[in-house]
Motif scaffolding. Structure first.
Motif, PDB file in Angstrom:
ATOM      1  N   ALA A   4       0.833  -1.204   0.000  1.00  0.00           N
ATOM      2  CA  ALA A   4       0.000   0.000   0.000  1.00  0.00           C
ATOM      3  C   ALA A   4       0.867   1.253   0.000  1.00  0.00           C
ATOM      4  N   PHE A   5       1.953   1.212   0.759  1.00  0.00           N
ATOM      5  CA  PHE A   5       2.851   2.362   0.829  1.00  0.00           C
ATOM      6  C   PHE A   5       3.583   2.560  -0.496  1.00  0.00           C
ATOM      7  N   GLU A   6       3.980   1.463  -1.145  1.00  0.00           N
ATOM      8  CA  GLU A   6       4.645   1.558  -2.449  1.00  0.00           C
ATOM      9  C   GLU A   6       3.768   2.301  -3.452  1.00  0.00           C
ATOM     10  N   ASN A   7       2.492   1.966  -3.497  1.00  0.00           N
ATOM     11  CA  ASN A   7       1.575   2.637  -4.419  1.00  0.00           C
ATOM     12  C   ASN A   7       1.434   4.116  -4.079  1.00  0.00           C
ATOM     13  N   LEU A   8       1.442   4.405  -2.783  1.00  0.00           N
ATOM     14  CA  LEU A   8       1.268   5.786  -2.344  1.00  0.00           C
ATOM     15  C   LEU A   8       2.463   6.645  -2.732  1.00  0.00           C
ATOM     16  N   ILE A   9       3.677   6.142  -2.500  1.00  0.00           N
ATOM     17  CA  ILE A   9       4.858   6.958  -2.796  1.00  0.00           C
ATOM     18  C   ILE A   9       5.042   7.160  -4.295  1.00  0.00           C
ATOM     19  N   LYS A  10       4.590   6.204  -5.095  1.00  0.00           N
ATOM     20  CA  LYS A  10       4.656   6.393  -6.548  1.00  0.00           C
ATOM     21  C   LYS A  10       3.772   7.561  -6.968  1.00  0.00           C
ATOM     22  N   SER A  11       2.615   7.692  -6.317  1.00  0.00           N
ATOM     23  CA  SER A  11       1.720   8.810  -6.632  1.00  0.00           C
ATOM     24  C   SER A  11       2.314  10.137  -6.184  1.00  0.00           C
ATOM     25  N   TYR A  12       3.246  10.101  -5.225  1.00  0.00           N
ATOM     26  CA  TYR A  12       3.937  11.308  -4.770  1.00  0.00           C
ATOM     27  C   TYR A  12       5.123  11.666  -5.664  1.00  0.00           C
ATOM     28  N   GLY A  13       5.478  10.768  -6.611  1.00  0.00           N
ATOM     29  CA  GLY A  13       6.588  11.043  -7.512  1.00  0.00           C
ATOM     30  C   GLY A  13       7.905  10.408  -7.119  1.00  0.00           C
ATOM     31  N   TYR A  14       7.900   9.525  -6.114  1.00  0.00           N
ATOM     32  CA  TYR A  14       9.130   8.837  -5.716  1.00  0.00           C
ATOM     33  C   TYR A  14       9.358   7.613  -6.603  1.00  0.00           C
ATOM     34  N   ILE A  15      10.613   7.203  -6.695  1.00  0.00           N
ATOM     35  CA  ILE A  15      10.975   5.998  -7.433  1.00  0.00           C
ATOM     36  C   ILE A  15      11.185   4.869  -6.435  1.00  0.00           C
ATOM     37  N   HIS A  16      10.432   3.793  -6.592  1.00  0.00           N
ATOM     38  CA  HIS A  16      10.554   2.647  -5.688  1.00  0.00           C
ATOM     39  C   HIS A  16      11.821   1.877  -6.041  1.00  0.00           C
ATOM     40  N   SER A  17      12.718   1.729  -5.083  1.00  0.00           N
ATOM     41  CA  SER A  17      13.980   1.033  -5.331  1.00  0.00           C
ATOM     42  C   SER A  17      13.865  -0.462  -5.069  1.00  0.00           C
ATOM     43  N   LYS A  18      13.359  -0.816  -3.864  1.00  0.00           N
ATOM     44  CA  LYS A  18      13.349  -2.223  -3.491  1.00  0.00           C
ATOM     45  C   LYS A  18      12.527  -2.421  -2.226  1.00  0.00           C
ATOM     46  N   THR A  19      11.834  -3.543  -2.160  1.00  0.00           N
ATOM     47  CA  THR A  19      11.202  -3.975  -0.915  1.00  0.00           C
ATOM     48  C   THR A  19      11.772  -5.338  -0.569  1.00  0.00           C
ATOM     49  N   SER A  20      12.240  -5.488   0.655  1.00  0.00           N
ATOM     50  CA  SER A  20      12.905  -6.732   1.045  1.00  0.00           C
ATOM     51  C   SER A  20      12.586  -7.064   2.491  1.00  0.00           C
ATOM     52  N   LYS A  21      12.921  -8.275   2.870  1.00  0.00           N
ATOM     53  CA  LYS A  21      12.804  -8.672   4.262  1.00  0.00           C
ATOM     54  C   LYS A  21      13.817  -7.880   5.079  1.00  0.00           C
ATOM     55  N   ALA A  22      13.375  -7.333   6.173  1.00  0.00           N
ATOM     56  CA  ALA A  22      14.255  -6.507   6.992  1.00  0.00           C
ATOM     57  C   ALA A  22      15.083  -7.376   7.926  1.00  0.00           C
ATOM     58  N   GLU A  23      16.388  -7.135   7.947  1.00  0.00           N
ATOM     59  CA  GLU A  23      17.259  -7.853   8.875  1.00  0.00           C
ATOM     60  C   GLU A  23      17.165  -7.267  10.280  1.00  0.00           C
ATOM     61  N   ALA A  24      16.849  -5.989  10.350  1.00  0.00           N
ATOM     62  CA  ALA A  24      16.678  -5.308  11.637  1.00  0.00           C
ATOM     63  C   ALA A  24      15.783  -4.103  11.403  1.00  0.00           C
ATOM     64  N   GLY A  25      15.266  -3.545  12.483  1.00  0.00           N
ATOM     65  CA  GLY A  25      14.414  -2.379  12.341  1.00  0.00           C
ATOM     66  C   GLY A  25      13.041  -2.616  12.930  1.00  0.00           C
ATOM     67  N   PRO A  26      12.165  -1.621  12.841  1.00  0.00           N
ATOM     68  CA  PRO A  26      10.852  -1.700  13.487  1.00  0.00           C
ATOM     69  C   PRO A  26       9.789  -2.438  12.677  1.00  0.00           C
ATOM     70  N   GLY A  27      10.187  -3.302  11.737  1.00  0.00           N
ATOM     71  CA  GLY A  27       9.217  -4.040  10.937  1.00  0.00           C
ATOM     72  C   GLY A  27       9.896  -5.136  10.142  1.00  0.00           C
ATOM     73  N   GLU A  28       9.098  -6.053   9.584  1.00  0.00           N
ATOM     74  CA  GLU A  28       9.651  -7.186   8.849  1.00  0.00           C
ATOM     75  C   GLU A  28       9.937  -6.864   7.390  1.00  0.00           C
ATOM     76  N   HIS A  29       9.317  -5.806   6.863  1.00  0.00           N
ATOM     77  CA  HIS A  29       9.474  -5.468   5.447  1.00  0.00           C
ATOM     78  C   HIS A  29      10.049  -4.057   5.322  1.00  0.00           C
ATOM     79  N   LEU A  30      11.149  -3.951   4.590  1.00  0.00           N
ATOM     80  CA  LEU A  30      11.823  -2.670   4.379  1.00  0.00           C
ATOM     81  C   LEU A  30      11.555  -2.176   2.965  1.00  0.00           C
ATOM     82  N   VAL A  31      10.983  -0.978   2.856  1.00  0.00           N
ATOM     83  CA  VAL A  31      10.743  -0.346   1.561  1.00  0.00           C
ATOM     84  C   VAL A  31      11.787   0.752   1.371  1.00  0.00           C
TER      85      VAL A  31
END
Length: 270
Positions: free
Chosen positions: A198-225
């Motif tokens: 959902a966030f990927e779709n949102l940032i594309k509408s803001y004009g950002y370029i999506h680089s990669k979504t991957s499993k997070a090795e660390a951080g406050p969530g399991e998926h890193l965008v």
């Protein structure tokens, strides 16, 4: 690239009124000027503004203007004397120090005051003139509570600027040329794939370029965008972006985690 986490850079200073009543200092855009804002934030209770009748601004122009309109280090003794002088008069005549603004080569002290108050006006004129400055005094009935809340207290955007200043200042210390456009990469974490999508779709509408979504090795969530935009390093523009991105990530059930960029030391991008 070295990832830099933004840190809160508010400074709590000792108030000229009482050591138990700190002053918050932060950098902000006010009235079209980059300004240092000082705001009285008592640790206990409130400022009892409802007991006051109006708002007064006491302003002086600096005799040696700076290019950016902000006070120079050499101005510190004069500005402290100005603040002490005004604070003493406010205490004598029943006013409440609210805060200060220094920008555009003008320093203004704001106070909530009882009206009428000719004694305060006369004391300010006499005592500030004794410092070698001609004060501009302006008072109006009412508006002091709204002014304190909407002009002096920091907004969410002001908070964002303080966080991002830590990053831009760290880049500058490494010799970065902020005016050179480059890729700026952003990071956001999500607990599930649905939120990340959902966030990927949102940032594309803001004009950002999506680089990669991957499993997070660390951080406050399991998926890193990871996503990016191309632009210069301007703290005011970056802060508009990061505030919007924080809100968007939160709405998608995630957390925006900051940005990084390459240090650019030459105008050709190297």
């Amino acid at each position: 690239m070295t990832r830099i986490l933004a840190l809160l850079s508010f400074l709590l200073l000792v108030s000229p009124l009482q050591a138990s009543e700190p002053i918050m200092r932060y950098l902000a855009l006010r009235d079209g000027w980059v300004s240092w804002i000082y705001v009285h934030v008592p640790e206990q209770g409130d400022l009892n503004l409802e007991a006051m009748d109006g708002l007064m601004a006491i302003s002086i122009s600096r005799k040696e203007p700076t290019a950016n309109g902000l006070p120079a280090q050499a101005d510190a003794p004069m500005l402290q004397a100005f603040s002490d002088t005004v604070s003493a008069a406010l205490k004598e005549f029943g006013g409440i120090y609210l805060g200060e603004q220094s920008g555009g080569n003008v320093t203004s002290i704001y106070a909530a005051i009882p009206l009428p108050n000719d004694g305060l006006r006369d004391a300010l004129l006499k005592n500030v003139r004794a410092l070698g400055h001609e004060p501009d005094l302006r008072a109006k009935l009412g508006g002091h509570e709204e002014f304190y809340a909407s002009f002096l207290l920091p907004t969410l955007y002001d908070y964002e600027v303080q966080y991002n200043l830590a990053v831009t200042q760290a880049l500058a210390k490494q010799g970065d040329l902020a005016e050179v456009a480059r890729d700026v990469e952003h990071f956001a974490y999500f607990k599930n794939a649905e939120g990340a999508a959902a966030f990927e779709n949102l940032i594309k509408s803001y004009g950002y370029i999506h680089s990669k979504t991957s499993k997070a090795e660390a951080g406050p969530g399991e998926h890193l965008v990871r996503f990016r935009h191309f632009g210069v390093i301007d703290v005011w523009e970056i802060s508009e972006r990061t505030l919007k991105l924080k809100q968007a990530a939160l709405e998608a059930g995630g957390e925006y985690d900051g940005w990084e960029t390459q240090v650019i030391k030459t105008r050709n991008g190297g």
